[in-house]
Design a protein around this motif. Structure first.
Motif, mmCIF file in Angstrom:
data_model
loop_
_atom_site.group_PDB
_atom_site.id
_atom_site.type_symbol
_atom_site.label_atom_id
_atom_site.label_comp_id
_atom_site.label_asym_id
_atom_site.label_seq_id
_atom_site.Cartn_x
_atom_site.Cartn_y
_atom_site.Cartn_z
ATOM 1 N N HIS A 6 0.821 -1.216 0.000
ATOM 2 C CA HIS A 6 0.000 0.000 0.000
ATOM 3 C C HIS A 6 0.854 1.265 0.000
ATOM 4 O O HIS A 6 0.371 2.341 -0.375
ATOM 5 C CB HIS A 6 -0.955 0.019 1.192
ATOM 6 C CG HIS A 6 -1.937 1.157 1.111
ATOM 7 N ND1 HIS A 6 -2.935 1.193 0.151
ATOM 8 C CD2 HIS A 6 -2.048 2.304 1.818
ATOM 9 C CE1 HIS A 6 -3.626 2.316 0.290
ATOM 10 N NE2 HIS A 6 -3.109 3.007 1.291
ATOM 11 N N ALA A 7 2.116 1.146 0.401
ATOM 12 C CA ALA A 7 2.984 2.324 0.420
ATOM 13 C C ALA A 7 3.057 3.006 -0.948
ATOM 14 O O ALA A 7 3.254 4.218 -1.038
ATOM 15 C CB ALA A 7 4.391 1.932 0.879
ATOM 16 N N PHE A 8 2.890 2.238 -2.031
ATOM 17 C CA PHE A 8 2.900 2.829 -3.370
ATOM 18 C C PHE A 8 1.724 3.782 -3.570
ATOM 19 O O PHE A 8 1.776 4.676 -4.406
ATOM 20 C CB PHE A 8 2.830 1.735 -4.443
ATOM 21 C CG PHE A 8 4.101 0.943 -4.582
ATOM 22 C CD1 PHE A 8 5.243 1.523 -5.100
ATOM 23 C CD2 PHE A 8 4.158 -0.380 -4.190
ATOM 24 C CE1 PHE A 8 6.419 0.801 -5.235
ATOM 25 C CE2 PHE A 8 5.325 -1.118 -4.316
ATOM 26 C CZ PHE A 8 6.455 -0.529 -4.836
ATOM 27 N N HIS A 9 0.646 3.558 -2.825
ATOM 28 C CA HIS A 9 -0.606 4.279 -3.073
ATOM 29 C C HIS A 9 -1.033 5.167 -1.912
ATOM 30 O O HIS A 9 -2.088 5.801 -1.969
ATOM 31 C CB HIS A 9 -1.720 3.275 -3.360
ATOM 32 C CG HIS A 9 -1.316 2.193 -4.322
ATOM 33 N ND1 HIS A 9 -1.165 2.423 -5.676
ATOM 34 C CD2 HIS A 9 -1.007 0.876 -4.132
ATOM 35 C CE1 HIS A 9 -0.778 1.305 -6.277
ATOM 36 N NE2 HIS A 9 -0.678 0.359 -5.366
ATOM 37 N N ALA A 10 -0.237 5.223 -0.848
ATOM 38 C CA ALA A 10 -0.633 5.949 0.362
ATOM 39 C C ALA A 10 -0.943 7.412 0.062
ATOM 40 O O ALA A 10 -0.181 8.103 -0.620
ATOM 41 C CB ALA A 10 0.486 5.868 1.402
ATOM 42 N N ALA A 21 0.860 -1.314 6.698
ATOM 43 C CA ALA A 21 1.989 -0.992 7.574
ATOM 44 C C ALA A 21 1.635 0.032 8.640
ATOM 45 O O ALA A 21 2.388 0.232 9.577
ATOM 46 C CB ALA A 21 3.165 -0.490 6.741
ATOM 47 N N GLY A 22 0.503 0.704 8.461
ATOM 48 C CA GLY A 22 0.031 1.636 9.476
ATOM 49 C C GLY A 22 0.442 3.068 9.266
ATOM 50 O O GLY A 22 -0.376 3.983 9.360
ATOM 51 N N LEU A 23 1.716 3.319 8.974
ATOM 52 C CA LEU A 23 2.241 4.660 8.708
ATOM 53 C C LEU A 23 3.075 4.627 7.440
ATOM 54 O O LEU A 23 3.777 3.642 7.180
ATOM 55 C CB LEU A 23 3.119 5.153 9.865
ATOM 56 C CG LEU A 23 2.443 5.684 11.130
ATOM 57 C CD1 LEU A 23 3.508 5.994 12.179
ATOM 58 C CD2 LEU A 23 1.603 6.916 10.843
ATOM 59 N N THR A 72 6.300 -8.512 5.504
ATOM 60 C CA THR A 72 7.045 -7.282 5.762
ATOM 61 C C THR A 72 6.157 -6.222 6.392
ATOM 62 O O THR A 72 6.522 -5.578 7.386
ATOM 63 C CB THR A 72 7.674 -6.741 4.463
ATOM 64 O OG1 THR A 72 8.514 -7.742 3.885
ATOM 65 C CG2 THR A 72 8.492 -5.484 4.737
ATOM 66 N N ASP A 73 4.970 -6.021 5.814
ATOM 67 C CA ASP A 73 4.061 -5.006 6.347
ATOM 68 C C ASP A 73 3.591 -5.365 7.749
ATOM 69 O O ASP A 73 3.378 -4.482 8.589
ATOM 70 C CB ASP A 73 2.857 -4.825 5.417
ATOM 71 C CG ASP A 73 3.193 -3.994 4.196
ATOM 72 O OD1 ASP A 73 4.304 -3.449 4.142
ATOM 73 O OD2 ASP A 73 2.335 -3.884 3.292
ATOM 74 N N SER A 74 3.423 -6.651 8.019
ATOM 75 C CA SER A 74 3.000 -7.065 9.353
ATOM 76 C C SER A 74 4.060 -6.714 10.394
ATOM 77 O O SER A 74 3.739 -6.223 11.489
ATOM 78 C CB SER A 74 2.715 -8.574 9.367
ATOM 79 O OG SER A 74 2.283 -8.992 10.640
ATOM 80 N N ARG A 75 5.321 -6.952 10.056
ATOM 81 C CA ARG A 75 6.401 -6.593 10.984
ATOM 82 C C ARG A 75 6.472 -5.081 11.182
ATOM 83 O O ARG A 75 6.649 -4.592 12.302
ATOM 84 C CB ARG A 75 7.741 -7.121 10.460
ATOM 85 C CG ARG A 75 7.918 -8.627 10.584
ATOM 86 C CD ARG A 75 9.367 -9.021 10.354
ATOM 87 N NE ARG A 75 9.810 -8.698 8.998
ATOM 88 C CZ ARG A 75 9.702 -9.521 7.957
ATOM 89 N NH1 ARG A 75 9.127 -10.709 8.106
ATOM 90 N NH2 ARG A 75 10.139 -9.160 6.764
ATOM 91 N N THR A 76 6.339 -4.341 10.082
ATOM 92 C CA THR A 76 6.376 -2.884 10.176
ATOM 93 C C THR A 76 5.203 -2.362 10.987
ATOM 94 O O THR A 76 5.356 -1.456 11.816
ATOM 95 C CB THR A 76 6.368 -2.254 8.770
ATOM 96 O OG1 THR A 76 7.458 -2.769 8.012
ATOM 97 C CG2 THR A 76 6.473 -0.744 8.845
ATOM 98 N N LEU A 77 4.032 -2.934 10.755
ATOM 99 C CA LEU A 77 2.842 -2.532 11.502
ATOM 100 C C LEU A 77 3.053 -2.758 13.000
ATOM 101 O O LEU A 77 2.757 -1.879 13.819
ATOM 102 C CB LEU A 77 1.630 -3.323 11.011
ATOM 103 C CG LEU A 77 0.316 -3.099 11.771
ATOM 104 C CD1 LEU A 77 -0.170 -1.666 11.606
ATOM 105 C CD2 LEU A 77 -0.756 -4.081 11.277
ATOM 106 N N SER A 78 3.561 -3.930 13.369
ATOM 107 C CA SER A 78 3.789 -4.237 14.777
ATOM 108 C C SER A 78 4.762 -3.237 15.398
ATOM 109 O O SER A 78 4.555 -2.772 16.531
ATOM 110 C CB SER A 78 4.318 -5.663 14.936
ATOM 111 O OG SER A 78 3.341 -6.614 14.541
ATOM 112 N N ALA A 79 5.821 -2.892 14.663
ATOM 113 C CA ALA A 79 6.793 -1.932 15.173
ATOM 114 C C ALA A 79 6.184 -0.542 15.315
ATOM 115 O O ALA A 79 6.434 0.162 16.312
ATOM 116 C CB ALA A 79 8.012 -1.884 14.250
#
Length: 305
Positions: A6-10, A45-47, A132-139
């Motif tokens: 989703h970072a491509f489209h945020a 990823a959340g942010l 990858t996004d799950s790890r980033t989201l958790s962080a």
């Protein structure tokens, strides 16, 4: 199946429509003191950094939140008049950019967290299957130090949401839940999974508020999804609302250029009664500021109940 990021489209026009609708819905639901179970089935990823490699590659925020902020909150000038829902949306985005420069875009998990109430014991459950996004989201969520108020699971949200409904009673004994469902639709089967999951969610908890985002693209499954959701809502005798925003083709693109996503929709089951007038005021203004070239449009309809 994990190529979508989703970072491509945020911050693009679809995020503007999705998050504005989400905020307006939450504002109404949170007028009552009772806590709410909040569920995001595809949290990402959340942010997102708008000056990062992913967003710079697509640059889609330039035709979304960046364009809207420049039109209504020009740097060094008084804000322009806008519909309250647009102002509310831009306030939330601005809260993540205290310097005044638009560098960070909050995804749905952080939009929701911004509005959550600790005193009402609102709870947020986030699902993200992408490794990858799950790890980033958790962080990212860990930085909030929200404790048990927010839980993250690397799990298929289509399946993970089901055991959470009906939600546990709040401190007042009432049961309230909002579910946001916005998969990537990277594979065609996502469309069928959305309608099947919504049907099951309504069976488990008929009074929940369910928000579905989807892309408006030349694919039969995409055009069939809102029709299917209307049918399911009508069969369950639940009210619904359907909003679409098409920003139109970029006039600078040549005939052989790929247009990218130019339109999307939000379908809400059991919408607050305030949502339709709020969007009726906001959508024409979004089209005014984000529309371009041929094919721009906005639409709003409701029914059921």
């Amino acid at each position: 199946m994990f190529s979508y990021r989703h970072a491509f489209h945020a911050g693009n026009h679809a995020d503007v429509l999705k998050h504005l609708t989400l905020i307006a819905t939450l504002r109404h639901l949170m007028q009552k003191d009772a806590g709410i179970t909040l569920i995001d089935t595809h949290a990402g990823a959340g942010l997102y950094r708008l000056d990062g490699d992913y967003t710079e590659t697509g640059g889609e925020a330039k035709d979304g939140v960046v364009k809207l902020m420049a039109a209504l909150r020009p740097a060094g000038q008084e804000p322009a008049a806008a519909a309250p829902a647009i102002d509310d949306y831009l306030d939330v985005i601005a809260s993540y950019n205290p310097s005044g420069t638009l560098r960070v875009y909050p995804g749905s998990p952080f939009v929701i967290h911004h509005l959550m109430r600790a005193e009402s014991r609102d709870r947020l459950k986030l699902f993200e299957l992408h490794p990858t996004d799950s790890r980033t989201l958790s962080a990212n969520i860990a930085q909030l130090e929200a404790g048990r108020q927010i839980a993250v699971a690397r799990e298929d949200g289509f399946e993970g949401v089901k055991p959470l409904l009906p939600p546990p009673p709040s401190s007042t004994g009432s049961k309230r839940a909002l579910v946001l469902m916005d998969p990537s639709y990277e594979i065609k089967s996502d469309y069928g999974k959305v309608s099947a999951c919504i049907q099951e969610c309504m069976r488990r908890f008929p009074t929940g508020t369910f928000l579905v985002w989807y892309p408006v693209i030349p694919r039969p499954e995409a055009h069939d999804l809102p029709r299917r959701l209307k049918t399911l809502s009508n069969q369950a005798q639940r009210p619904w609302l359907h909003a679409t925003l098409a920003i139109g083709q970029d006039p600078t693109h040549g005939p052989d250029d790929r247009p990218g996503l130019t339109a999307s929709g939000m379908f809400v089951v059991n919408p607050p009664h305030t949502l339709k007038p709020v969007l009726a005021e906001a959508l024409p203004q979004l089209l005014l500021h984000l529309g371009r070239g041929r094919g721009k449009s906005q639409a709003l309809e409701s029914g059921g109940g």
